[in-house]
Scaffold this motif. Structure first.
Motif, PDB file in Angstrom:
ATOM      1  N   LEU A  26       0.832  -1.196   0.000  1.00 23.12           N
ATOM      2  CA  LEU A  26       0.000   0.000   0.000  1.00 23.12           C
ATOM      3  C   LEU A  26       0.876   1.259   0.000  1.00 23.12           C
ATOM      4  O   LEU A  26       0.655   2.179  -0.798  1.00 23.12           O
ATOM      5  CB  LEU A  26      -0.917  -0.014   1.228  1.00 23.12           C
ATOM      6  CG  LEU A  26      -1.870   1.150   1.405  1.00 23.12           C
ATOM      7  CD1 LEU A  26      -2.914   1.155   0.290  1.00 23.12           C
ATOM      8  CD2 LEU A  26      -2.544   1.059   2.757  1.00 23.12           C
ATOM      9  N   TYR A  27       1.873   1.288   0.861  1.00 24.22           N
ATOM     10  CA  TYR A  27       2.772   2.442   0.905  1.00 24.22           C
ATOM     11  C   TYR A  27       3.581   2.574  -0.396  1.00 24.22           C
ATOM     12  O   TYR A  27       3.784   3.676  -0.884  1.00 24.22           O
ATOM     13  CB  TYR A  27       3.740   2.342   2.089  1.00 24.22           C
ATOM     14  CG  TYR A  27       3.079   2.433   3.442  1.00 24.22           C
ATOM     15  CD1 TYR A  27       2.102   3.389   3.714  1.00 24.22           C
ATOM     16  CD2 TYR A  27       3.429   1.556   4.458  1.00 24.22           C
ATOM     17  CE1 TYR A  27       1.497   3.473   4.967  1.00 24.22           C
ATOM     18  CE2 TYR A  27       2.838   1.640   5.719  1.00 24.22           C
ATOM     19  CZ  TYR A  27       1.869   2.592   5.956  1.00 24.22           C
ATOM     20  OH  TYR A  27       1.282   2.666   7.195  1.00 24.22           O
ATOM     21  N   ARG A  28       4.052   1.453  -0.936  1.00 27.03           N
ATOM     22  CA  ARG A  28       4.891   1.492  -2.132  1.00 27.03           C
ATOM     23  C   ARG A  28       4.142   1.974  -3.368  1.00 27.03           C
ATOM     24  O   ARG A  28       4.764   2.418  -4.327  1.00 27.03           O
ATOM     25  CB  ARG A  28       5.511   0.115  -2.391  1.00 27.03           C
ATOM     26  CG  ARG A  28       6.581  -0.211  -1.378  1.00 27.03           C
ATOM     27  CD  ARG A  28       7.200  -1.538  -1.637  1.00 27.03           C
ATOM     28  NE  ARG A  28       8.267  -1.383  -2.615  1.00 27.03           N
ATOM     29  CZ  ARG A  28       9.241  -2.248  -2.777  1.00 27.03           C
ATOM     30  NH1 ARG A  28       9.286  -3.344  -2.060  1.00 27.03           N
ATOM     31  NH2 ARG A  28      10.165  -2.038  -3.667  1.00 27.03           N
ATOM     32  N   ARG A  29       2.818   1.873  -3.344  1.00 22.64           N
ATOM     33  CA  ARG A  29       2.008   2.370  -4.458  1.00 22.64           C
ATOM     34  C   ARG A  29       1.717   3.868  -4.322  1.00 22.64           C
ATOM     35  O   ARG A  29       1.152   4.473  -5.222  1.00 22.64           O
ATOM     36  CB  ARG A  29       0.694   1.600  -4.556  1.00 22.64           C
ATOM     37  CG  ARG A  29       0.847   0.182  -5.071  1.00 22.64           C
ATOM     38  CD  ARG A  29      -0.489  -0.428  -5.437  1.00 22.64           C
ATOM     39  NE  ARG A  29      -1.410  -0.490  -4.322  1.00 22.64           N
ATOM     40  CZ  ARG A  29      -1.685  -1.571  -3.618  1.00 22.64           C
ATOM     41  NH1 ARG A  29      -1.094  -2.710  -3.910  1.00 22.64           N
ATOM     42  NH2 ARG A  29      -2.545  -1.542  -2.632  1.00 22.64           N
ATOM     43  N   SER A  30       2.108   4.453  -3.208  1.00 25.19           N
ATOM     44  CA  SER A  30       1.822   5.867  -2.937  1.00 25.19           C
ATOM     45  C   SER A  30       2.804   6.776  -3.653  1.00 25.19           C
ATOM     46  O   SER A  30       3.971   6.427  -3.853  1.00 25.19           O
ATOM     47  CB  SER A  30       1.904   6.145  -1.436  1.00 25.19           C
ATOM     48  OG  SER A  30       0.938   5.420  -0.731  1.00 25.19           O
ATOM     49  N   VAL A  89       6.789  11.457   4.645  1.00 24.70           N
ATOM     50  CA  VAL A  89       7.438  11.467   3.333  1.00 24.70           C
ATOM     51  C   VAL A  89       6.435  11.234   2.202  1.00 24.70           C
ATOM     52  O   VAL A  89       6.661  11.655   1.066  1.00 24.70           O
ATOM     53  CB  VAL A  89       8.552  10.387   3.308  1.00 24.70           C
ATOM     54  CG1 VAL A  89       9.125  10.202   1.930  1.00 24.70           C
ATOM     55  CG2 VAL A  89       9.635  10.746   4.310  1.00 24.70           C
ATOM     56  N   LEU A  90       5.332  10.582   2.501  1.00 25.07           N
ATOM     57  CA  LEU A  90       4.343  10.231   1.478  1.00 25.07           C
ATOM     58  C   LEU A  90       3.199  11.246   1.501  1.00 25.07           C
ATOM     59  O   LEU A  90       2.455  11.313   2.484  1.00 25.07           O
ATOM     60  CB  LEU A  90       3.810   8.818   1.732  1.00 25.07           C
ATOM     61  CG  LEU A  90       4.854   7.707   1.740  1.00 25.07           C
ATOM     62  CD1 LEU A  90       4.228   6.388   2.164  1.00 25.07           C
ATOM     63  CD2 LEU A  90       5.527   7.584   0.381  1.00 25.07           C
ATOM     64  N   PRO A  91       3.031  12.048   0.435  1.00 26.11           N
ATOM     65  CA  PRO A  91       2.032  13.130   0.447  1.00 26.11           C
ATOM     66  C   PRO A  91       0.625  12.715   0.874  1.00 26.11           C
ATOM     67  O   PRO A  91      -0.012  13.437   1.640  1.00 26.11           O
ATOM     68  CB  PRO A  91       2.041  13.628  -1.007  1.00 26.11           C
ATOM     69  CG  PRO A  91       3.427  13.330  -1.481  1.00 26.11           C
ATOM     70  CD  PRO A  91       3.806  12.033  -0.801  1.00 26.11           C
ATOM     71  N   ARG A  92       0.137  11.578   0.438  1.00 25.71           N
ATOM     72  CA  ARG A  92      -1.230  11.172   0.787  1.00 25.71           C
ATOM     73  C   ARG A  92      -1.371  10.769   2.256  1.00 25.71           C
ATOM     74  O   ARG A  92      -2.480  10.641   2.758  1.00 25.71           O
ATOM     75  CB  ARG A  92      -1.681  10.020  -0.098  1.00 25.71           C
ATOM     76  CG  ARG A  92      -1.809  10.421  -1.549  1.00 25.71           C
ATOM     77  CD  ARG A  92      -2.018   9.201  -2.378  1.00 25.71           C
ATOM     78  NE  ARG A  92      -3.298   9.267  -3.039  1.00 25.71           N
ATOM     79  CZ  ARG A  92      -3.820   8.290  -3.730  1.00 25.71           C
ATOM     80  NH1 ARG A  92      -3.176   7.136  -3.812  1.00 25.71           N
ATOM     81  NH2 ARG A  92      -4.969   8.428  -4.315  1.00 25.71           N
TER      82      ARG A  92
END
Length: 139
Positions: A26-30, A89-92
């Motif tokens: 899930l995180y890697r698709r962000s 680090v992940l905008p969403r």
């Protein structure tokens, strides 16, 4: 010549745990995930990895039983604080990072995370995740 930027974080995760692997997918698709180095320390990861290969202060066994991230300067963060660093680090996911930055929230998250850890093997066995299963790495 193309020079890639160094990762903003290194995330260590147990890819042998179906629950952990699903969360990392899930995180890697962000958006922003390409700026992160993802290191699978599970049994499906590199078997020849030596303990020191993970950097100072982290063994493969420790990385398999608790979520860890390393900042570019070498600081190692784990548990709820590690998740907050990843979310930042992940905008969403930044809203969660902002919530975690509120006084006491990361401490409460750490308590919840520590309560979750002993349940992880059971949850990974009971909750179907794309046909994967948790081997003994989760527990």
């Amino acid at each position: 010549m193309i020079v890639s930027a160094p990762p903003v974080l290194t995330v260590y995760f147990d890819g042998a745990c179906s629950l952990c692997a699903a969360e990392i997918r899930l995180y890697r698709r962000s958006e922003g995930a390409e700026r992160i180095a993802w290191v699978d320390v599970g049994t499906d990861g590199p078997e020849d990895r030596e303990p020191g290969d993970l950097g100072p202060g982290l063994t493969r066994d420790a990385a398999r039983v608790r979520f860890h991230v390393r900042r570019p300067g070498g600081d190692l963060i784990s548990g709820a604080a590690g998740f907050a660093a990843l979310w930042a680090v992940l905008p969403r996911w930044r809203l969660l990072a902002r919530l975690a930055a509120l006084p006491g929230v990361t401490a409460l998250g750490e308590i919840a995370y520590r309560l979750f850890l002993p349940l992880r093997p059971w949850i990974a066995r009971v909750v179907p995740v794309r046909g994967a299963r948790c081997d003994k790495a989760c527990g």
